[in-house]
Design an enzyme around this catalytic site. Structure first.
Site, short mmCIF file in Angstrom:
data_model
loop_
_atom_site.label_atom_id
_atom_site.label_comp_id
_atom_site.label_asym_id
_atom_site.label_seq_id
_atom_site.Cartn_x
_atom_site.Cartn_y
_atom_site.Cartn_z
CG LEU A 192 -11.28 -28.99 -79.58
CD1 LEU A 192 -10.46 -30.00 -78.79
CD2 LEU A 192 -12.77 -29.14 -79.29
CD GLN A 252 -4.30 -39.24 -87.39
OE1 GLN A 252 -5.27 -38.88 -86.72
NE2 GLN A 252 -4.26 -39.11 -88.70
CB THR A 268 -6.89 -38.18 -83.11
OG1 THR A 268 -6.89 -39.10 -84.23
CG2 THR A 268 -5.93 -38.71 -82.06
N GLY A 313 -10.14 -33.83 -84.64
CA GLY A 313 -9.50 -34.63 -85.66
C GLY A 313 -8.14 -34.06 -85.98
CB CYS A 351 -9.45 -37.79 -105.09
SG CYS A 351 -10.37 -38.93 -104.03
#
Length: 398
Positions: free
Chosen positions: A169, A199, A194, A172, A356
Protein backbone atom coordinates in the site's frame (compact mmCIF):
# COMPACT_ATOMS: atom_id res chain seq x y z
CA UNK A 1 12.81 57.16 10.28
CA UNK A 2 12.08 54.59 12.95
CA UNK A 3 11.09 51.90 10.42
CA UNK A 4 14.45 52.18 8.67
CA UNK A 5 16.36 52.03 11.95
CA UNK A 6 14.61 48.79 12.90
CA UNK A 7 15.13 47.38 9.41
CA UNK A 8 18.85 48.03 9.72
CA UNK A 9 18.90 46.16 13.03
CA UNK A 10 17.06 43.23 11.45
CA UNK A 11 19.48 43.00 8.52
CA UNK A 12 22.53 43.40 10.73
CA UNK A 13 21.48 40.52 13.00
CA UNK A 14 20.12 38.26 10.26
CA UNK A 15 23.00 37.86 7.82
CA UNK A 16 26.52 36.68 8.62
CA UNK A 17 27.63 36.90 4.98
CA UNK A 18 27.97 40.14 2.97
CA UNK A 19 24.79 41.58 1.49
CA UNK A 20 23.72 44.97 0.11
CA UNK A 21 20.40 46.62 0.89
CA UNK A 22 18.75 49.39 -1.12
CA UNK A 23 16.02 51.23 0.78
CA UNK A 24 12.89 52.86 -0.61
CA UNK A 25 14.45 56.34 -0.42
CA UNK A 26 17.55 55.37 -2.40
CA UNK A 27 19.92 54.84 0.53
CA UNK A 28 22.30 51.88 0.06
CA UNK A 29 23.84 50.01 2.99
CA UNK A 30 26.38 47.17 2.89
CA UNK A 31 26.56 44.51 5.59
CA UNK A 32 29.58 42.25 6.08
CA UNK A 33 32.92 42.25 4.30
CA UNK A 34 33.59 41.25 0.71
CA UNK A 35 31.50 40.92 -2.43
CA UNK A 36 27.78 40.67 -1.62
CA UNK A 37 26.04 37.38 -2.34
CA UNK A 38 22.80 39.29 -2.98
CA UNK A 39 21.23 42.71 -3.03
CA UNK A 40 17.90 43.24 -1.28
CA UNK A 41 15.88 46.08 -2.80
CA UNK A 42 12.99 47.48 -0.74
CA UNK A 43 10.71 49.41 -3.07
CA UNK A 44 8.44 50.63 -0.28
CA UNK A 45 8.07 50.65 3.48
CA UNK A 46 6.72 47.40 4.90
CA UNK A 47 5.24 48.03 8.35
CA UNK A 48 7.45 46.76 11.15
CA UNK A 49 4.41 45.61 13.11
CA UNK A 50 3.63 43.16 10.28
CA UNK A 51 7.18 41.82 10.33
CA UNK A 52 7.09 41.43 14.10
CA UNK A 53 3.79 39.53 13.86
CA UNK A 54 4.73 37.13 11.03
CA UNK A 55 8.18 37.72 9.58
CA UNK A 56 8.26 35.00 6.92
CA UNK A 57 4.66 35.66 5.84
CA UNK A 58 5.22 39.40 5.54
CA UNK A 59 8.48 39.16 3.63
CA UNK A 60 7.11 36.33 1.47
CA UNK A 61 4.05 38.32 0.43
CA UNK A 62 6.17 41.40 -0.18
CA UNK A 63 8.39 39.37 -2.51
CA UNK A 64 5.35 37.96 -4.34
CA UNK A 65 3.93 41.46 -4.78
CA UNK A 66 7.21 42.93 -6.05
CA UNK A 67 7.65 45.18 -3.02
CA UNK A 68 10.96 43.41 -2.42
CA UNK A 69 13.40 42.41 -5.14
CA UNK A 70 16.35 40.05 -4.70
CA UNK A 71 19.29 40.38 -7.06
CA UNK A 72 21.73 37.51 -6.65
CA UNK A 73 21.52 34.15 -4.94
CA UNK A 74 18.16 33.86 -3.16
CA UNK A 75 18.90 30.32 -1.95
CA UNK A 76 22.12 31.46 -0.27
CA UNK A 77 20.35 34.46 1.23
CA UNK A 78 17.86 32.16 2.94
CA UNK A 79 20.63 29.76 3.97
CA UNK A 80 22.65 32.42 5.77
CA UNK A 81 19.52 33.80 7.42
CA UNK A 82 18.96 30.36 8.96
CA UNK A 83 22.66 30.17 9.90
CA UNK A 84 22.36 33.30 12.05
CA UNK A 85 20.87 32.55 15.48
CA UNK A 86 19.67 36.14 15.75
CA UNK A 87 17.96 36.12 12.35
CA UNK A 88 14.33 37.09 11.92
CA UNK A 89 13.83 33.45 10.85
CA UNK A 90 15.25 32.12 14.12
CA UNK A 91 15.05 34.82 16.78
CA UNK A 92 12.65 34.17 19.65
CA UNK A 93 11.44 37.76 19.54
CA UNK A 94 9.86 36.96 16.17
CA UNK A 95 8.39 33.61 17.21
CA UNK A 96 4.67 33.08 17.58
CA UNK A 97 2.54 30.32 18.98
CA UNK A 98 2.01 27.46 16.55
CA UNK A 99 -1.33 28.02 14.85
CA UNK A 100 -3.96 25.33 15.16
CA UNK A 101 -5.20 23.74 11.94
CA UNK A 102 -8.17 21.54 11.22
CA UNK A 103 -7.25 18.13 9.81
CA UNK A 104 -10.67 16.61 9.40
CA UNK A 105 -10.97 14.34 6.39
CA UNK A 106 -12.78 17.06 4.42
CA UNK A 107 -10.19 19.69 5.39
CA UNK A 108 -7.29 17.36 4.53
CA UNK A 109 -8.80 16.72 1.11
CA UNK A 110 -9.22 20.44 0.50
CA UNK A 111 -5.62 21.13 1.58
CA UNK A 112 -4.17 18.46 -0.69
CA UNK A 113 -6.25 19.52 -3.68
CA UNK A 114 -5.28 23.19 -3.23
CA UNK A 115 -1.66 22.15 -3.84
CA UNK A 116 -1.71 19.13 -6.13
CA UNK A 117 -4.73 20.03 -8.22
CA UNK A 118 -3.16 23.17 -9.65
CA UNK A 119 -2.98 20.93 -12.68
CA UNK A 120 -0.81 18.11 -13.95
CA UNK A 121 0.29 20.45 -16.74
CA UNK A 122 1.93 22.77 -14.21
CA UNK A 123 4.01 20.06 -12.56
CA UNK A 124 4.82 18.55 -15.95
CA UNK A 125 6.58 21.80 -16.86
CA UNK A 126 9.42 21.32 -14.38
CA UNK A 127 9.33 17.85 -12.83
CA UNK A 128 11.21 15.00 -14.51
CA UNK A 129 9.40 12.46 -16.74
CA UNK A 130 8.56 10.23 -13.74
CA UNK A 131 6.37 13.07 -12.38
CA UNK A 132 7.85 12.46 -8.93
CA UNK A 133 7.34 15.38 -6.55
CA UNK A 134 9.56 14.35 -3.64
CA UNK A 135 13.23 14.04 -2.73
CA UNK A 136 15.34 12.13 -5.27
CA UNK A 137 18.28 9.84 -4.40
CA UNK A 138 21.58 10.76 -6.04
CA UNK A 139 24.07 7.90 -6.05
CA UNK A 140 26.42 9.42 -8.62
CA UNK A 141 27.34 12.98 -9.62
CA UNK A 142 26.36 11.92 -13.14
CA UNK A 143 22.77 11.07 -12.15
CA UNK A 144 20.13 13.13 -13.87
CA UNK A 145 17.05 14.03 -11.83
CA UNK A 146 15.14 11.26 -13.60
CA UNK A 147 17.90 8.77 -12.75
CA UNK A 148 17.80 9.86 -9.12
CA UNK A 149 14.01 9.55 -8.88
CA UNK A 150 14.19 5.97 -10.19
CA UNK A 151 16.99 5.37 -7.69
CA UNK A 152 14.75 6.63 -4.87
CA UNK A 153 11.78 4.42 -5.76
CA UNK A 154 13.92 1.28 -6.05
CA UNK A 155 15.87 2.15 -2.91
CA UNK A 156 12.57 2.30 -0.99
CA UNK A 157 11.30 -0.99 -2.38
CA UNK A 158 14.65 -2.67 -1.76
CA UNK A 159 14.65 -1.56 1.87
CA UNK A 160 11.31 -3.31 2.36
CA UNK A 161 12.83 -6.62 1.23
CA UNK A 162 9.58 -7.21 -0.63
CA UNK A 163 9.05 -10.65 -2.14
CA UNK A 164 7.23 -11.56 -5.34
CA UNK A 165 3.47 -11.92 -4.85
CA UNK A 166 3.26 -9.80 -1.70
CA UNK A 167 1.00 -6.78 -1.28
CA UNK A 168 1.95 -3.13 -0.93
CA UNK A 169 0.00 0.00 0.00
CA UNK A 170 1.32 3.46 -0.92
CA UNK A 171 -0.29 6.20 1.20
CA UNK A 172 -0.33 9.41 -0.83
CA UNK A 173 0.67 7.72 -4.08
CA UNK A 174 1.23 10.84 -6.18
CA UNK A 175 1.36 10.08 -9.90
CA UNK A 176 2.02 6.41 -9.26
CA UNK A 177 5.69 5.88 -10.10
CA UNK A 178 6.27 3.75 -7.00
CA UNK A 179 3.07 1.75 -7.60
CA UNK A 180 3.91 0.86 -11.18
CA UNK A 181 7.52 0.02 -10.33
CA UNK A 182 6.38 -2.24 -7.48
CA UNK A 183 4.02 -4.11 -9.80
CA UNK A 184 6.19 -4.37 -12.90
CA UNK A 185 9.68 -4.84 -11.45
CA UNK A 186 8.98 -6.47 -8.06
CA UNK A 187 5.80 -8.41 -8.94
CA UNK A 188 3.84 -6.93 -6.04
CA UNK A 189 0.12 -6.27 -5.95
CA UNK A 190 0.22 -2.52 -5.40
CA UNK A 191 -2.52 -0.25 -4.06
CA UNK A 192 -2.36 3.52 -3.81
CA UNK A 193 -4.56 6.13 -2.15
CA UNK A 194 -4.62 9.86 -2.84
CA UNK A 195 -6.87 12.82 -2.08
CA UNK A 196 -5.91 14.57 -5.32
CA UNK A 197 -8.50 14.17 -8.07
CA UNK A 198 -5.94 14.90 -10.78
CA UNK A 199 -3.47 12.34 -9.43
CA UNK A 200 -6.25 9.76 -9.10
CA UNK A 201 -7.37 10.34 -12.70
CA UNK A 202 -3.79 10.15 -13.97
CA UNK A 203 -3.02 6.85 -12.20
CA UNK A 204 -6.39 5.32 -13.13
CA UNK A 205 -5.82 6.06 -16.80
CA UNK A 206 -2.28 4.72 -16.69
CA UNK A 207 -3.45 1.45 -15.09
CA UNK A 208 -5.75 0.92 -18.06
CA UNK A 209 -3.17 2.02 -20.63
CA UNK A 210 -0.60 -0.43 -19.29
CA UNK A 211 -3.06 -3.30 -18.77
CA UNK A 212 -2.34 -3.54 -15.04
CA UNK A 213 -5.90 -3.99 -13.78
CA UNK A 214 -5.77 -6.53 -10.96
CA UNK A 215 -2.14 -5.74 -10.15
CA UNK A 216 -2.34 -2.00 -9.48
CA UNK A 217 -5.26 -0.30 -7.73
CA UNK A 218 -5.85 3.33 -6.84
CA UNK A 219 -8.51 4.93 -4.65
CA UNK A 220 -9.56 8.53 -4.11
CA UNK A 221 -9.83 8.01 -0.40
CA UNK A 222 -8.51 9.16 2.96
CA UNK A 223 -5.95 6.71 4.34
CA UNK A 224 -7.83 6.73 7.65
CA UNK A 225 -10.76 4.97 6.01
CA UNK A 226 -8.78 1.93 4.83
CA UNK A 227 -9.53 -1.43 6.49
CA UNK A 228 -7.42 -4.03 4.63
CA UNK A 229 -3.93 -5.08 5.65
CA UNK A 230 -0.80 -5.28 3.49
CA UNK A 231 2.62 -6.92 3.68
CA UNK A 232 4.26 -3.55 3.11
CA UNK A 233 3.29 0.11 3.48
CA UNK A 234 5.06 3.04 1.89
CA UNK A 235 4.38 6.71 2.41
CA UNK A 236 6.48 9.35 0.67
CA UNK A 237 6.05 13.03 1.51
CA UNK A 238 2.79 12.36 3.34
CA UNK A 239 3.09 12.82 7.10
CA UNK A 240 3.99 16.51 6.60
CA UNK A 241 0.33 17.00 5.63
CA UNK A 242 -1.41 15.33 8.57
CA UNK A 243 -0.76 18.00 11.21
CA UNK A 244 0.91 17.87 14.61
CA UNK A 245 -2.25 16.71 16.36
CA UNK A 246 -2.72 13.78 13.97
CA UNK A 247 0.79 12.31 13.83
CA UNK A 248 -0.07 9.70 16.47
CA UNK A 249 -3.16 8.64 14.53
CA UNK A 250 -1.08 8.47 11.33
CA UNK A 251 1.48 6.04 12.75
CA UNK A 252 -1.25 4.02 14.48
CA UNK A 253 -2.97 3.63 11.13
CA UNK A 254 0.30 2.51 9.50
CA UNK A 255 0.42 -0.19 12.18
CA UNK A 256 -3.22 -1.13 11.56
CA UNK A 257 -2.62 -1.46 7.82
CA UNK A 258 0.33 -3.84 8.16
CA UNK A 259 0.19 -7.60 8.44
CA UNK A 260 2.07 -9.09 11.40
CA UNK A 261 5.83 -8.60 10.90
CA UNK A 262 5.13 -6.46 7.86
CA UNK A 263 7.47 -3.61 6.97
CA UNK A 264 6.83 0.07 6.32
CA UNK A 265 9.04 2.69 4.69
CA UNK A 266 8.02 6.19 5.76
CA UNK A 267 9.80 9.00 3.91
CA UNK A 268 9.22 12.62 4.85
CA UNK A 269 10.55 16.05 5.75
CA UNK A 270 11.78 16.01 9.34
CA UNK A 271 13.53 18.47 11.62
CA UNK A 272 16.69 17.56 13.47
CA UNK A 273 16.21 20.23 16.13
CA UNK A 274 13.41 21.69 18.23
CA UNK A 275 11.33 24.22 16.35
CA UNK A 276 7.83 25.34 15.49
CA UNK A 277 7.45 23.03 12.52
CA UNK A 278 5.18 25.58 10.86
CA UNK A 279 6.05 28.42 8.47
CA UNK A 280 3.22 30.93 8.14
CA UNK A 281 3.98 31.83 4.51
CA UNK A 282 4.31 28.22 3.30
CA UNK A 283 1.21 27.29 5.28
CA UNK A 284 -0.86 30.01 3.64
CA UNK A 285 0.33 29.70 0.06
CA UNK A 286 1.92 26.30 -0.54
CA UNK A 287 0.96 23.61 1.99
CA UNK A 288 -2.18 24.54 3.94
CA UNK A 289 -2.26 22.64 7.21
CA UNK A 290 1.35 21.48 6.90
CA UNK A 291 3.55 20.65 9.89
CA UNK A 292 7.17 19.44 9.96
CA UNK A 293 7.84 17.16 12.97
CA UNK A 294 11.29 16.50 14.32
CA UNK A 295 12.87 13.07 14.67
CA UNK A 296 12.08 12.83 18.38
CA UNK A 297 8.37 13.48 17.72
CA UNK A 298 8.19 10.85 15.01
CA UNK A 299 10.10 8.22 16.97
CA UNK A 300 7.87 8.85 19.98
CA UNK A 301 4.77 8.27 17.87
CA UNK A 302 6.36 5.20 16.26
CA UNK A 303 6.94 3.67 19.70
CA UNK A 304 3.45 4.58 20.86
CA UNK A 305 2.02 2.86 17.76
CA UNK A 306 3.84 -0.39 18.70
CA UNK A 307 6.03 -0.18 15.62
CA UNK A 308 9.78 -0.78 15.82
CA UNK A 309 12.61 1.01 14.02
CA UNK A 310 14.86 -0.96 11.67
CA UNK A 311 16.71 1.89 9.99
CA UNK A 312 16.77 5.70 9.86
CA UNK A 313 18.46 7.38 6.88
CA UNK A 314 18.73 11.19 6.52
CA UNK A 315 18.71 12.47 2.93
CA UNK A 316 19.11 16.24 3.49
CA UNK A 317 21.70 16.83 0.76
CA UNK A 318 19.64 14.80 -1.69
CA UNK A 319 16.62 17.08 -1.22
CA UNK A 320 18.77 20.19 -1.48
CA UNK A 321 20.04 18.96 -4.85
CA UNK A 322 16.55 17.93 -5.96
CA UNK A 323 15.24 21.43 -5.20
CA UNK A 324 18.16 23.08 -6.97
CA UNK A 325 17.40 21.10 -10.13
CA UNK A 326 13.68 21.88 -9.83
CA UNK A 327 14.57 25.58 -9.52
CA UNK A 328 16.71 25.42 -12.67
CA UNK A 329 13.90 23.65 -14.52
CA UNK A 330 11.36 26.17 -13.20
CA UNK A 331 13.42 29.14 -14.37
CA UNK A 332 13.54 27.65 -17.87
CA UNK A 333 9.72 27.82 -18.11
CA UNK A 334 9.36 31.27 -16.53
CA UNK A 335 7.58 32.84 -19.49
CA UNK A 336 5.22 29.88 -19.86
CA UNK A 337 4.29 29.89 -16.16
CA UNK A 338 3.74 33.65 -16.08
CA UNK A 339 1.64 33.49 -19.24
CA UNK A 340 -0.62 30.81 -17.78
CA UNK A 341 -0.69 31.62 -14.06
CA UNK A 342 0.57 35.19 -13.65
CA UNK A 343 3.76 36.79 -12.36
CA UNK A 344 2.71 36.71 -8.69
CA UNK A 345 2.19 32.95 -8.90
CA UNK A 346 5.58 32.52 -10.56
CA UNK A 347 7.32 34.59 -7.87
CA UNK A 348 5.54 32.58 -5.18
CA UNK A 349 6.77 29.23 -6.50
CA UNK A 350 10.26 30.56 -7.26
CA UNK A 351 10.55 31.77 -3.67
CA UNK A 352 9.23 28.47 -2.36
CA UNK A 353 11.70 26.31 -4.30
CA UNK A 354 14.74 28.45 -3.54
CA UNK A 355 13.84 29.08 0.09
CA UNK A 356 13.37 25.36 0.67
CA UNK A 357 16.72 24.61 -0.95
CA UNK A 358 18.32 27.16 1.36
CA UNK A 359 16.54 25.71 4.38
CA UNK A 360 17.81 22.21 3.59
CA UNK A 361 21.31 23.53 2.91
CA UNK A 362 21.35 25.23 6.32
CA UNK A 363 20.15 22.07 8.06
CA UNK A 364 17.01 23.83 9.26
CA UNK A 365 15.07 20.90 7.84
CA UNK A 366 15.99 17.40 6.70
CA UNK A 367 14.26 14.52 4.96
CA UNK A 368 14.40 11.12 6.60
CA UNK A 369 13.47 7.55 5.63
CA UNK A 370 12.19 5.43 8.52
CA UNK A 371 12.17 1.67 7.96
CA UNK A 372 9.71 0.16 10.45
CA UNK A 373 8.50 -3.31 11.45
CA UNK A 374 5.18 -4.35 12.92
CA UNK A 375 6.71 -6.72 15.45
CA UNK A 376 10.27 -7.18 16.69
CA UNK A 377 12.79 -5.12 14.71
CA UNK A 378 14.33 -6.86 11.75
CA UNK A 379 11.88 -9.74 11.61
CA UNK A 380 11.82 -11.07 8.01
CA UNK A 381 14.74 -8.79 7.14
CA UNK A 382 18.38 -9.86 6.54
CA UNK A 383 20.80 -9.49 9.44
CA UNK A 384 22.70 -6.50 8.00
CA UNK A 385 21.97 -3.47 5.84
CA UNK A 386 24.08 -4.88 3.04
CA UNK A 387 20.99 -6.45 1.46
CA UNK A 388 19.71 -2.97 0.62
CA UNK A 389 22.77 -2.01 -1.38
CA UNK A 390 23.13 -5.38 -3.06
CA UNK A 391 19.51 -5.09 -4.14
CA UNK A 392 20.08 -1.50 -5.26
CA UNK A 393 22.85 -2.63 -7.59
CA UNK A 394 20.82 -5.58 -8.86
CA UNK A 395 17.81 -3.36 -9.63
CA UNK A 396 19.84 -0.74 -11.45
CA UNK A 397 20.22 1.92 -8.76
CA UNK A 398 23.29 3.72 -10.03
Amino acid sequence: MLDKTIYKQIFKSSFDAPIDVEFWDGEKVSYGQGDPIATIILHEVIPIKDIMAHASLTFGEAYMDGKIEIKGNLQQLVKIAYDSKESFLNGSKFSKLIPKHSHSENKSKADVQSHYDIGNDFYNMWLDPTMTYSCAYFVSEKDTLEDAQWNKVRHILNKLHAQSGETLLDIGCGWGTLLFTAAKEYNLEATGVTLSQQQYDFVSNKIKEEGLEGRVHVYLEDYRELKDTYDHVTSVGMFEHVGKENLGEYFNQVNNLLTENGTALIHGITGQHDGAGVDAWINKYIFPGGYIPNIAENVGHIIDASLQVDDIEPLRRHYQKTLEIWTTNFHKVEEEVISKYGERFYRMWDLYLQACAGSFEAGNIDVVQYLLTKGPSGTNLPMTRSYIYHADVASGVK
